[in-house]
Design an enzyme around this catalytic site. Sequence first.
Site, PDB file in Angstrom:
ATOM      1  NE  ARG A  86     -33.376  -5.904  28.850  1.00  0.00           N
ATOM      2  CZ  ARG A  86     -33.461  -5.361  29.947  1.00  0.00           C
ATOM      3  NH1 ARG A  86     -34.426  -4.377  30.376  1.00  0.00           N
ATOM      4  NH2 ARG A  86     -32.755  -5.902  30.990  1.00  0.00           N
ATOM      5  CG  HIS A 111     -29.278   0.766  30.663  1.00  0.00           C
ATOM      6  ND1 HIS A 111     -30.646   1.328  30.550  1.00  0.00           N
ATOM      7  CD2 HIS A 111     -29.327   0.000  31.737  1.00  0.00           C
ATOM      8  CE1 HIS A 111     -31.350   0.673  31.515  1.00  0.00           C
ATOM      9  NE2 HIS A 111     -30.687   0.069  32.341  1.00  0.00           N
ATOM     10  CG  HIS A 185     -30.006   2.446  36.365  1.00  0.00           C
ATOM     11  ND1 HIS A 185     -30.190   1.443  37.283  1.00  0.00           N
ATOM     12  CD2 HIS A 185     -30.569   1.893  35.315  1.00  0.00           C
ATOM     13  CE1 HIS A 185     -30.485   0.381  36.974  1.00  0.00           C
ATOM     14  NE2 HIS A 185     -30.874   0.511  35.612  1.00  0.00           N
ATOM     15  CG  ASP A 257     -35.991  -5.294  34.860  1.00  0.00           C
ATOM     16  OD1 ASP A 257     -36.102  -4.088  34.677  1.00  0.00           O
ATOM     17  OD2 ASP A 257     -35.312  -6.018  34.402  1.00  0.00           O
ATOM     18  CD  GLU A 323     -34.049   1.885  35.282  1.00  0.00           C
ATOM     19  OE1 GLU A 323     -33.837   1.808  34.130  1.00  0.00           O
ATOM     20  OE2 GLU A 323     -34.215   1.004  36.222  1.00  0.00           O
TER      21      GLU A 323
END
Length: 358
Positions: A86, A111, A185, A257, A323
Amino acid sequence: MTTTNSSISKRAYGTTASGRAVDEYTLTNANGVEAKIITFGGIITSLRVPDRNGNFADVVLGFKELADYETKSPYFGALVGRYGNRIGKATFTLDGTKYTLALNDGPNSLHGGVKGFDKQVWAAKEAKSANGVGLELSYLSPDGEEGFPGNLSVTVGYTLTNDNAIQIDYSATTDKTTVVNLTNHSYFNLAGNGAGAIYNHIVQINADRYTPVSGTLIPTGELASVAGTPFDFRSPRVISGGLRSSHQQMVYGRGYDHNFVLNRKTASELEQAARIYDPSSGRAIEVWTTEPAMQFYTGNFVDGTLVGSSGGTYRQGDGLCLETQHYPDSPNQSNFPTTTLKPGDTYKTTTVYKFTTE
Ligand code: GLA
């Protein structure tokens, strides 16, 4: 063990809504490990690796059809850019110029924007090397695309090595100062695509610190210690152990996350970042990277509405993402390692996902 020669083959995969032809490449190594990669988004659509008994399964989530990747994919297997993760309020300032990006994640940019690198058709070149088979993908992102400055020339090399690893070599150059943060991803499930949730996978992440986020998942700027939190993966721990913690960060993320700040010995050598192990199949994945950080994501937004390449629906937690990257929102956080790329310099990073069994 019988070994064959590694090979690469190509077939027509489909046509995008706008009429662009997409190819699928199948890479097979000397042990029969097989990766399928399409030129749309540079997506790894399938990755077949053996379990402890030598039985092969596809360990990544995907779709059966191109149209699904085009219209509804939560970035399954895709190359992500220009900026993976982000950027707060979808804006940043470089050399005194303010750039505005599309809002595609609440108040933020995620992304690379509405049509990021995951939705571009990449040029492909086969590349056979001594230690495996490879595919070199390239894409020229024009100045101003999705609001980012500079013509960015990007090359991503995928190599399937004969020691059962996928090596990804990213490089990029620009003609104007810009920001870059490229990643892949893939959603891994070591028990197999469609086998259910990854909650029993055992995770080890080589990180003493992580970057806590606000409610819209933008880092607060703090590098917080993982000690005594559900984010302490310095010793292997099962995902389910921390997943339902009431820790504020777990509530914000709806699970894991988060960006982990990797403990690094060198500035840019390949170092091990993580290891994930599935006790049921015996499959393990080692993550090696030159990057300073890794987003660990437990597929929290996957909600049972997508029918996958397994033939069934995918639910929350059916895959996990590893990631490798720079920190989220780096263009707005001067205390984070820089993601600025200047003309004349080359962006270069490498990540290796190595599969073993135990
Ligand atoms: C990243 C983000 C998640 C989510 C997924 C895509 O992992 O951190 O919040 O947006 O991508 O669905």
